[in-house]
Design an enzyme around this catalytic site. Structure first.
Site, PDB file in Angstrom:
ATOM      1  N   ASP A 167       1.016  -1.239   0.052  1.00  0.00           N
ATOM      2  CA  ASP A 167       0.003  -0.269   0.083  1.00  0.00           C
ATOM      3  C   ASP A 167       0.806   1.428   0.095  1.00  0.00           C
ATOM      4  O   ASP A 167       0.578   2.160   0.651  1.00  0.00           O
ATOM      5  CB  ASP A 167      -0.895  -0.025   1.297  1.00  0.00           C
ATOM      6  CG  ASP A 167      -1.903  -1.170   1.308  1.00  0.00           C
ATOM      7  OD1 ASP A 167      -1.297  -2.548   1.518  1.00  0.00           O
ATOM      8  OD2 ASP A 167      -2.922  -1.124   0.728  1.00  0.00           O
ATOM      9  N   ASP A 196      -1.773  -2.193  -4.098  1.00  0.00           N
ATOM     10  CA  ASP A 196      -1.835  -1.035  -3.981  1.00  0.00           C
ATOM     11  C   ASP A 196      -0.968  -0.194  -4.193  1.00  0.00           C
ATOM     12  O   ASP A 196       0.019   0.212  -3.515  1.00  0.00           O
ATOM     13  CB  ASP A 196      -2.733  -0.590  -2.766  1.00  0.00           C
ATOM     14  CG  ASP A 196      -4.194  -1.101  -2.711  1.00  0.00           C
ATOM     15  OD1 ASP A 196      -4.690  -1.496  -3.371  1.00  0.00           O
ATOM     16  OD2 ASP A 196      -4.722  -0.736  -1.402  1.00  0.00           O
ATOM     17  N   TYR A 199      -2.206   4.547  -6.116  1.00  0.00           N
ATOM     18  CA  TYR A 199      -3.217   5.271  -5.670  1.00  0.00           C
ATOM     19  C   TYR A 199      -3.672   6.196  -6.812  1.00  0.00           C
ATOM     20  O   TYR A 199      -4.048   7.519  -6.488  1.00  0.00           O
ATOM     21  CB  TYR A 199      -3.131   5.651  -4.442  1.00  0.00           C
ATOM     22  CG  TYR A 199      -3.170   4.773  -3.269  1.00  0.00           C
ATOM     23  CD1 TYR A 199      -2.021   3.919  -3.134  1.00  0.00           C
ATOM     24  CD2 TYR A 199      -4.216   4.636  -2.457  1.00  0.00           C
ATOM     25  CE1 TYR A 199      -2.053   2.939  -2.091  1.00  0.00           C
ATOM     26  CE2 TYR A 199      -4.451   3.595  -1.553  1.00  0.00           C
ATOM     27  CZ  TYR A 199      -3.612   3.005  -1.361  1.00  0.00           C
ATOM     28  OH  TYR A 199      -3.321   1.648  -0.468  1.00  0.00           O
ATOM     29  N   ASN A 233      -6.891  -3.475  -4.556  1.00  0.00           N
ATOM     30  CA  ASN A 233      -8.250  -2.923  -4.876  1.00  0.00           C
ATOM     31  C   ASN A 233      -7.748  -1.736  -5.719  1.00  0.00           C
ATOM     32  O   ASN A 233      -8.792  -1.200  -6.445  1.00  0.00           O
ATOM     33  CB  ASN A 233      -9.263  -2.558  -3.891  1.00  0.00           C
ATOM     34  CG  ASN A 233      -8.448  -1.643  -2.584  1.00  0.00           C
ATOM     35  OD1 ASN A 233      -7.611  -2.392  -2.082  1.00  0.00           O
ATOM     36  ND2 ASN A 233      -9.166  -0.774  -2.346  1.00  0.00           N
ATOM     37  N   HIS A 318      -3.810  -9.510  -1.314  1.00  0.00           N
ATOM     38  CA  HIS A 318      -4.142  -7.865  -0.609  1.00  0.00           C
ATOM     39  C   HIS A 318      -4.769  -7.888   0.655  1.00  0.00           C
ATOM     40  O   HIS A 318      -4.506  -7.262   1.496  1.00  0.00           O
ATOM     41  CB  HIS A 318      -4.649  -7.100  -1.804  1.00  0.00           C
ATOM     42  CG  HIS A 318      -4.489  -5.563  -1.388  1.00  0.00           C
ATOM     43  ND1 HIS A 318      -3.471  -4.918  -0.998  1.00  0.00           N
ATOM     44  CD2 HIS A 318      -5.548  -4.828  -1.412  1.00  0.00           C
ATOM     45  CE1 HIS A 318      -3.844  -3.702  -0.964  1.00  0.00           C
ATOM     46  NE2 HIS A 318      -5.206  -3.762  -0.785  1.00  0.00           N
ATOM     47  N   HIS A 328     -11.698  -2.252   7.039  1.00  0.00           N
ATOM     48  CA  HIS A 328     -11.889  -3.600   6.309  1.00  0.00           C
ATOM     49  C   HIS A 328     -12.065  -4.679   6.918  1.00  0.00           C
ATOM     50  O   HIS A 328     -11.664  -5.884   6.565  1.00  0.00           O
ATOM     51  CB  HIS A 328     -10.599  -3.489   5.499  1.00  0.00           C
ATOM     52  CG  HIS A 328     -10.103  -2.519   4.429  1.00  0.00           C
ATOM     53  ND1 HIS A 328     -10.966  -1.986   3.574  1.00  0.00           N
ATOM     54  CD2 HIS A 328      -8.774  -1.814   4.177  1.00  0.00           C
ATOM     55  CE1 HIS A 328     -10.491  -0.798   3.081  1.00  0.00           C
ATOM     56  NE2 HIS A 328      -9.571  -0.771   3.223  1.00  0.00           N
ATOM     57  N   HIS A 355      -3.515  -3.897   2.512  1.00  0.00           N
ATOM     58  CA  HIS A 355      -5.023  -3.403   2.455  1.00  0.00           C
ATOM     59  C   HIS A 355      -5.412  -2.530   3.696  1.00  0.00           C
ATOM     60  O   HIS A 355      -5.804  -1.131   3.560  1.00  0.00           O
ATOM     61  CB  HIS A 355      -5.842  -4.408   2.292  1.00  0.00           C
ATOM     62  CG  HIS A 355      -7.530  -4.042   1.905  1.00  0.00           C
ATOM     63  ND1 HIS A 355      -7.648  -3.216   0.871  1.00  0.00           N
ATOM     64  CD2 HIS A 355      -8.590  -4.585   2.107  1.00  0.00           C
ATOM     65  CE1 HIS A 355      -8.842  -3.338   0.697  1.00  0.00           C
ATOM     66  NE2 HIS A 355      -9.669  -3.846   1.575  1.00  0.00           N
ATOM     67  N   VAL A 356      -5.142  -3.011   4.823  1.00  0.00           N
ATOM     68  CA  VAL A 356      -5.345  -2.142   6.073  1.00  0.00           C
ATOM     69  C   VAL A 356      -4.078  -1.363   6.380  1.00  0.00           C
ATOM     70  O   VAL A 356      -2.896  -1.827   6.441  1.00  0.00           O
ATOM     71  CB  VAL A 356      -5.582  -3.229   7.232  1.00  0.00           C
ATOM     72  CG1 VAL A 356      -5.895  -2.408   8.637  1.00  0.00           C
ATOM     73  CG2 VAL A 356      -6.785  -4.041   7.042  1.00  0.00           C
ATOM     74  N   HIS A 357      -4.233  -0.090   6.505  1.00  0.00           N
ATOM     75  CA  HIS A 357      -2.994   0.792   6.456  1.00  0.00           C
ATOM     76  C   HIS A 357      -2.392   0.797   7.897  1.00  0.00           C
ATOM     77  O   HIS A 357      -2.396   1.798   8.473  1.00  0.00           O
ATOM     78  CB  HIS A 357      -3.268   2.136   6.105  1.00  0.00           C
ATOM     79  CG  HIS A 357      -3.818   2.081   4.628  1.00  0.00           C
ATOM     80  ND1 HIS A 357      -4.602   3.244   3.763  1.00  0.00           N
ATOM     81  CD2 HIS A 357      -3.689   1.094   3.729  1.00  0.00           C
ATOM     82  CE1 HIS A 357      -4.966   2.614   2.695  1.00  0.00           C
ATOM     83  NE2 HIS A 357      -4.322   1.390   2.503  1.00  0.00           N
TER      84      HIS A 357
HETATM   85 FE   LIG Z   1      -6.194  -1.649  -0.429  1.00  0.00          FE
END
Ligand SMILES: [Fe+2]
Ligand SMILES: *[C@@H]1O[C@H](CO)[C@@H](O)[C@H](O)[C@H]1NC(C)=O
Ligand SMILES: *[C@@H]1O[C@H](CO)[C@@H](O)[C@H](O)[C@H]1NC(C)=O
Ligand SMILES: *[C@@H]1O[C@H](CO)[C@@H](O)[C@H](O)[C@H]1NC(C)=O
Ligand SMILES: *[C@@H]1O[C@H](CO)[C@@H](O)[C@H](O)[C@H]1NC(C)=O
Ligand SMILES: *[C@@H]1O[C@H](CO)[C@@H](O)[C@H](O)[C@H]1NC(C)=O
Ligand SMILES: *[C@@H]1O[C@H](CO)[C@@H](O)[C@H](O)[C@H]1NC(C)=O
Length: 456
Positions: A167, A196, A199, A233, A318, A328, A355-357
């Protein structure tokens, strides 16, 4: 309790004293590392990291990834802005003066009113293992030279060091993460990237110029060491409101992967062998249920892994299966229900997701006993299960996720909302050392770490 550093350090970013302590909950450790909450903003397009290389039609956004199944191939990609230019890559080993050459292919695409540059992909094959190669692209106009080192021959006791980043995006924090990874003395040789990328979809009309700027930002690293790509995503770029209905269009044109070499039929799931590791990349955003192409491929793939050859089995995806942040939450659950019994059966060593930041590491747990009627639906300690690591903390513009489920679940060993990267350092067939490095710290500090003992 874990041995966390109790020292106070002054950090430029945080500009305050940080006392690093840990709080024990029901589960493992929720770090109480304190940081200044500030907005994560993208670097402006005129930033130094986005500079266009000088010279007519100079190749930019140069990046490499593995190009075959066992590490003797490399895919070299770059973009020329003004005209297609030469498709040739010159390459030669450090020990040889003889220049080999290979011809690549050019693709272009349009996205709404954006037209891409000329995107080159060239696969070079049958390289020698463990050898430094130089390569040159942009022949005829503005040649640029780079180098990489091929991995050692696949084998049981071959040490190898992977970086783990997820990410990433293109904010000032993304730049800090990359800089921290580059200066880490553990010296990652290949990055396992858990999805990711740019962005760009955060901009109006998914402004694809931000895919280009991301490519230029990353070049300083990915032109010299392969990054192994996972789709997230933010790669979907599905925008029917502006007529863009083919998912993954920019990603698929820009980032090629060696999926055919592992019998896969699309670039979104595939595998590679590298040194003593077998890496399986899965797609959280492609169909994965029974009878789907991804399911059939994985079902055949797992029994193929020869642990006497590649003792370390790593899976990248991801969307995480074990995530105790509120953000998420449970998005990975349906894939977990379908594939988790296989991961336990085949003793996967580690599953890395993004995915989870934020950052989180699990205990070795599984939750595969439930059969609809028995009510047994809790994660239990299971030494055959993988360690699940969420490393979605690369630093993209969406910022950190701080809201966690309380109390911390039993299976969650360590969690912290800070940006950083990790290193998976394989020593031999039995030992691998894993460490997580938060951006605020110096190189010597490991905020979380774990010895992996191979169970094969
Ligand atoms: Fe993501
Ligand atoms: C694309 O469309 C947007 C919105 O209409 C506009 O702001 C932008 O300048 C256009 N870009 C190009 C390359 O035409
Ligand atoms: C990004 O990081 C590099 C390396 O630390 C530095 O030279 C550069 O100035 C940074 N750029 C921005 C825009 O922060
Ligand atoms: C971009 O991301 C920010 C932060 O998550 C969000 O507030 C904003 O709505 C996003 N913009 C677009 C166009 O998606
Ligand atoms: C697994 O790999 C080992 C070491 O390379 C080899 O000796 C063995 O034949 C392989 N097993 C299978 C089933 O291919
Ligand atoms: C955290 O998430 C929970 C569940 O979504 C929500 O009820 C709560 O208000 C959130 N807390 C904060 C501080 O945002
Ligand atoms: C494997 O590496 C570990 C950690 O460096 C070391 O303690 C162990 O002795 C090594 N095993 C063998 C067989 O070399």
């Amino acid at each position: 309790m874990m041995d966390l550093p109790g020292i106070s350090i002054v950090v430029v970013v945080v500009v305050s004293l940080i006392v690093n302590a840990a709080v024990l909950c029901n589960g493992g450790i929720t770090s109480s590392f304190v940081r200044k909450v500030e907005k994560t903003v993208d670097m402006p397009l005129d930033s130094d990291v986005f500079r266009v290389p000088p010279g007519y039609n100079a190749p930019q956004q140069v990046h490499i990834t593995q190009g075959d199944h066992e590490g003797k191939g490399v895919i070299i990609s770059w973009v020329t802005p003004n005209e297609p230019g030469s498709k040739t890559v010159f390459y030669w080993s450090e020990k040889s003066k003889h220049k080999n050459h290979a011809e690549g292919k050019i693709v272009t695409y349009k996205f709404y009113n954006y037209t891409s540059g000329y995107i080159h992909h060239c696969t070079i094959k049958n390289l020698k293992f463990d050898t430094k190669y130089y390569y040159e692209v942009g022949i005829g106009h503005t040649p640029r030279q780079f180098w990489f080192r091929t991995p050692p021959r696949v084998g049981l006791d071959v040490p190898y060091t992977f970086g783990l980043i997820g990410d990433l995006g293109q904010s000032y924090d993304s730049n800090r993460t990359l800089t921290h990874y580059e200066s880490n003395p553990a010296r990652g040789q290949t990055v396992l990237f858990v999805g990711d990328l740019s962005y760009a979809d955060n901009y109006s009309f998914h402004d694809n110029n931000r895919w280009d700027s991301w490519g230029r930002f990353l070049e300083r690293n990915v032109a010299y060491q392969p990054w192994i790509w996972t789709a997230g995503n933010h790669e979907i770029d599905f925008a029917p409101e502006i007529g863009e209905t083919i998912p993954f269009k920019p990603f698929r044109h820009r980032y090629h992967v060696p999926y055919k070499a592992s019998g896969s039929t699309t670039p979104f799931w595939y595998s590679i062998k590298r040194a003593s590791a077998y890496v399986i990349v899965l797609s959280s955003y492609s169909a994965y249920g029974k009878y789907t192409p991804q399911y059939k491929w994985l079902e055949k793939e797992l029994p193929k892994v020869n642990r006497s050859e590649t003792p370390w089995l790593i899976v990248l995806m991801h969307s995480p299966w074990y995530n105790s942040y509120n953000y998420h939450y449970k998005e990975g659950e349906t894939m977990r229900v379908i594939y988790e019994p296989w991961f336990v059966k085949y003793k996967v060593d580690g599953v890395f997701a993004g995915h989870v930041h934020a950052y989180e590491r699990s205990e070795r747990v599984s939750n595969i006993a439930y059969n609809i009627v028995n009510g047994v639906c809790y994660p239990v300690n299971d030494q055959s299960a993988p360690v699940y690591i969420t490393i979605g903390d690369g630093g993209n513009l969406e910022g950190l996720v701080t809201n966690m489920t309380e109390p911390q679940p039993q299976y969650s060993a360590y969690r912290e909302a800070s940006f950083g990267h990790a290193i998976f350092d394989i020593k031999n067939r039995t030992h691998a050392y894993y460490s997580w490095h938060r951006n605020q710290d110096g190189n010597a500090l490991e905020a979380d770490s774990l010895w992996f003992f191979n169970r094969y």
